[in-house]
Design a protein around this motif. Sequence first.
Motif, PDB file in Angstrom:
ATOM      1  N   MET A 236       0.751  -1.660   0.173  1.00  0.00           N
ATOM      2  CA  MET A 236       0.049  -0.170   0.551  1.00  0.00           C
ATOM      3  C   MET A 236       0.920   1.057   0.495  1.00  0.00           C
ATOM      4  O   MET A 236       0.253   2.047  -0.734  1.00  0.00           O
TER       5      MET A 236
ATOM      6  N   GLU B 147       4.901   1.151  -8.522  1.00  0.00           N
ATOM      7  CA  GLU B 147       4.773  -0.617  -9.195  1.00  0.00           C
ATOM      8  C   GLU B 147       5.620  -1.225  -8.148  1.00  0.00           C
ATOM      9  O   GLU B 147       6.525  -0.947  -9.019  1.00  0.00           O
TER      10      GLU B 147
ATOM     11  N   ALA C  61      -4.627   4.748  -6.598  1.00  0.00           N
ATOM     12  CA  ALA C  61      -3.637   5.066  -7.341  1.00  0.00           C
ATOM     13  C   ALA C  61      -3.542   3.278  -8.495  1.00  0.00           C
ATOM     14  O   ALA C  61      -2.924   3.286  -9.416  1.00  0.00           O
ATOM     15  N   MET C  62      -4.719   2.651  -7.849  1.00  0.00           N
ATOM     16  CA  MET C  62      -5.046   1.176  -7.948  1.00  0.00           C
ATOM     17  C   MET C  62      -5.888   1.532  -9.625  1.00  0.00           C
ATOM     18  O   MET C  62      -5.288   0.664 -11.143  1.00  0.00           O
TER      19      MET C  62
ATOM     20  N   ILE D  21      -5.554   4.302  -2.086  1.00  0.00           N
ATOM     21  CA  ILE D  21      -4.963   2.964  -3.061  1.00  0.00           C
ATOM     22  C   ILE D  21      -5.732   2.710  -3.970  1.00  0.00           C
ATOM     23  O   ILE D  21      -5.536   2.031  -5.546  1.00  0.00           O
TER      24      ILE D  21
ATOM     25  N   GLY E 290       2.691   6.198  -6.153  1.00  0.00           N
ATOM     26  CA  GLY E 290       2.418   5.782  -7.464  1.00  0.00           C
ATOM     27  C   GLY E 290       4.081   4.855  -7.460  1.00  0.00           C
ATOM     28  O   GLY E 290       3.963   5.004  -9.054  1.00  0.00           O
TER      29      GLY E 290
ATOM     30  N   LYS F  83      -2.645   2.817 -12.154  1.00  0.00           N
ATOM     31  CA  LYS F  83      -2.564   1.932 -12.466  1.00  0.00           C
ATOM     32  C   LYS F  83      -3.053   1.379 -13.553  1.00  0.00           C
ATOM     33  O   LYS F  83      -1.964   1.163 -14.544  1.00  0.00           O
TER      34      LYS F  83
ATOM     35  N   LEU G 169       2.366   1.492  -3.914  1.00  0.00           N
ATOM     36  CA  LEU G 169       1.204   2.398  -4.107  1.00  0.00           C
ATOM     37  C   LEU G 169       0.549   3.886  -4.251  1.00  0.00           C
ATOM     38  O   LEU G 169       0.656   4.256  -5.056  1.00  0.00           O
ATOM     39  N   SER G 170       0.832   3.987  -2.732  1.00  0.00           N
ATOM     40  CA  SER G 170       0.824   5.396  -2.706  1.00  0.00           C
ATOM     41  C   SER G 170       1.081   6.254  -2.911  1.00  0.00           C
ATOM     42  O   SER G 170       1.196   7.877  -2.937  1.00  0.00           O
TER      43      SER G 170
END
Lengths: 222, 129
Positions: A51, A59, B111-112, B108, A57, B115, A54-55
């Motif tokens: 998390m 991958e 962001a998902m 999250i 930005g 992406k 992801l937060s």
Amino acid sequence: MIVADKKPIEEIIDIVKDFRRLLILGCNECVTVCEAGGKKEVGILASALRMYFLSQGHEAKIDEITLERQCDHEYLEEIRDAIDQYDAVVSLACGVGVQFMAEKYHSTPVYPGVNTCFLGATEQRGIWAERCQACGQCILAYTGGICPVSRCAKRLLNGPCGGSTNGKCEISKEIDCAWQLIIDRLKSLGRLDDYEKIFAIKDWSTDRAGGPRKVVREDVQI
Amino acid sequence: MRLQYPASVKIIRVPCTGKVDIIHILHSFEKGADGVYVVGCMEGDCHYNTGNFRARKHVEQARKILDTIGIGGQRVEMFNLSSGEGPTFARYAVEMTARIVEMGPNPIKLAMQKKQPDRAARACERLQN
């Protein structure tokens, strides 16, 4: 068992924030029992890191594996085929596991995910206390099964110091005086004569004072 | 009683709130939930004695982790009520929903979506079903 405590997640994030492929490696032994580095804690840390990335930005690939032990070759071998997929490993094993991992896999950095604390017992769930300092010369036979090396703040071998008050140590009212415990125990065993024996100066060369230690057992070597 | 509470609340039944672990709460956020709240029995009334106390600790720990990683610990909450308190249940649902609406969507999830739009949509679908 070896008792460890969780490292704050912010500290771990700070260490691994520049990596994008991470393996969170747990250990099924001591650190599982003290709820610091088992499968469950691996899951929590991996989830938090996924998390976090992801937060931010990014991958990131964060995988979870928990080995039976990280202090034995055969179990560490289980990740040999997978290790090259990762930029770094966060090992939730004790310091032994982290180092053994680092010795075995030279090209992948290994970071500790727990703080290894001491050799201790579970007094009750959530409370672990030190019981052994691995001094290499066990004297428990003469002290009623209570270790003055690990439980006396001064590691005294011949009775309590002047700081023992109402059965407590002078460094904290929370800490029992080891020698009070020993005397009480010897008394209840009817073996107070053992208390009269004077310990000679202890040979500390088998403790850390003698440098890094090794046990060599030719009888079990193959 | 025919009480109403926000339709965005998805109820997951567990035998005891003590079953709800930190990892369950974290996985909910990973899958895109905007908030999670645990509704347990009144403290002292747990059929298993300490299940709701355990749940509260798990909620507190999950909250700390979410704060650390910047998701917002306030998205997690623990409530206690008895089985006869339907109106309180509905009120907690309204309160929690208002709090989450004010905080905005789970970062999250956003962001998902950015992406991997397909994966995010599937995760949201799973949460709704």
